[in-house]
Design a protein around this motif. Structure first.
Motif, PDB file in Angstrom:
ATOM      1  N   LYS A  48       0.835  -1.195   0.000  1.00  0.00           N
ATOM      2  CA  LYS A  48       0.000   0.000   0.000  1.00  0.00           C
ATOM      3  C   LYS A  48       0.872   1.248   0.000  1.00  0.00           C
ATOM      4  CE  LYS A  48      -2.470  -0.788   3.679  1.00  0.00           C
ATOM      5  NZ  LYS A  48      -3.533  -0.600   4.685  1.00  0.00           N
ATOM      6  N   GLU A 261      -6.401  -8.328  -0.228  1.00  0.00           N
ATOM      7  CA  GLU A 261      -6.293  -7.274   0.784  1.00  0.00           C
ATOM      8  C   GLU A 261      -7.246  -7.447   1.963  1.00  0.00           C
ATOM      9  OE1 GLU A 261      -6.072  -3.306  -1.084  1.00  0.00           O
ATOM     10  OE2 GLU A 261      -5.943  -4.354  -3.006  1.00  0.00           O
ATOM     11  N   ALA A 265     -10.985  -4.265   3.113  1.00  0.00           N
ATOM     12  CA  ALA A 265     -10.486  -3.418   2.027  1.00  0.00           C
ATOM     13  C   ALA A 265     -11.630  -2.882   1.175  1.00  0.00           C
ATOM     14  CB  ALA A 265      -9.503  -4.195   1.153  1.00  0.00           C
TER      15      ALA A 265
END
Length: 300
Positions: A48, A261, A265
């Protein structure tokens, strides 16, 4: 007779809706950019890019400058001129048609009207939406990979030339799906919240009532629409690798997102999304209510 003269013409309802949205965008464009950057964080990278909205905000200013927060403003304004003009105009007309003897329609009808208005607005506004997503996300890419659109007109012309006219409606289906969720939640919950709050003596017709109803509406809309919004954002920003798209559709985006994720997410960037949607909802409805009131006050 005077009351009939003060009735807002249907065409003007469209103009007021779009104008209110455009005025609100001038205030919240940086939050829209931040929201898009957060939703794209990690796409095409091993990790990220941002761990929080504050880090993203600070990083954008440090790396790109303060004015970068307004990248894509022309696309944001065009989106409001098309999407918001259509959706609020259609909503107001359908709302009036569904009202009987001065009584507003029930909540289920409001939600259905909101969904219909949202689909109409989303289809009309998708080209500007595609340009906005790309322009606000460009700064996160390496210099060699940036599209470097000069403005929304340049963006749309280049998209047509380089990818074909239909590329302007890329992601139209999830955009329309998002619009159904957003408008069913936003427009219906705003009307309902305003109606409920107005039943208490503490609230009188005015900006404070509009503000409170808008904040409630914005919170409900944010929670309901984020998963669809992140799918829309990633599809409209995706590139083709060896002639193949990164995603085959909204379900593919959501599946890969959850797998890579995690479930939460789906609500990535909740804070900037609400910080953008909440104030935009507040400002749009406040401006719209004031435009309506001004017309009724001064109409001949």
């Amino acid at each position: 007779m005077a009351d009939r003269q003060k009735e807002i013409p249907k065409a003007l309802k469209f103009v007021f809706g779009g104008s209110a949205g455009m005025m609100a965008t001038l205030f919240v464009q940086p939050l829209d950019l931040l929201k898009n950057r957060m939703q794209l964080s990690g796409v095409g990278t091993a990790k990220k890019e941002y761990t929080s909205s504050f880090q993203a905000f600070r990083g954008i200013i440090a790396n790109e400058g303060v004015f970068a927060l307004y990248n894509g403003l022309s696309a944001g304004l065009l989106r409001q001129a098309t999407y918001t003009t259509t959706r609020l105009g259609v909503y107001q007309m359908l709302f009036d048609m569904a009202s009987r003897d001065g009584h507003p329609p029930n909540f289920a009808t409001k939600a259905a009207i909101g969904m219909a208005a949202g689909v109409c607005g989303a289809f009309v506004g998708t080209p500007a939406e595609v340009a906005l997503i790309r322009m606000t996300s460009d700064g996160r890419l390496p210099a060699a990979e940036r599209r470097n659109y000069k403005n929304v007109v340049d963006a749309m012309m280049r998209i047509c030339r380089e990818e074909g006219v239909l590329a302007l409606w890329r992601g139209a289906i999830p955009t329309m799906g998002r619009a159904m969720v957003v408008n069913a939640a936003q427009l219906a919950s705003y009307s309902q919240a305003k109606q409920v709050l107005a039943s208490y003596d503490f609230f009188e017709e005015g900006i404070f009532l509009h503000f409170c109803a808008s904040m409630i509406s914005g919170l409900i809309t944010t929670a309901a629409s984020m998963p669809v919004d992140i799918a829309k954002t990633r599809i409209q920003n995706m590139k083709y690798v060896d002639g193949k798209p990164e995603y085959t559709g909204a379900l593919d985006v959501l599946g890969k997102l959850v797998k890579n994720e995690g479930v939460f997410a789906l609500w990535k960037g909740f804070t900037p999304y609400y910080c953008r949607l909440g104030p935009h909802t507040v400002l749009t409805f406040i401006f719209l209510e004031q435009l309506n009131a001004t017309y009724k006050r001064y109409a001949a």
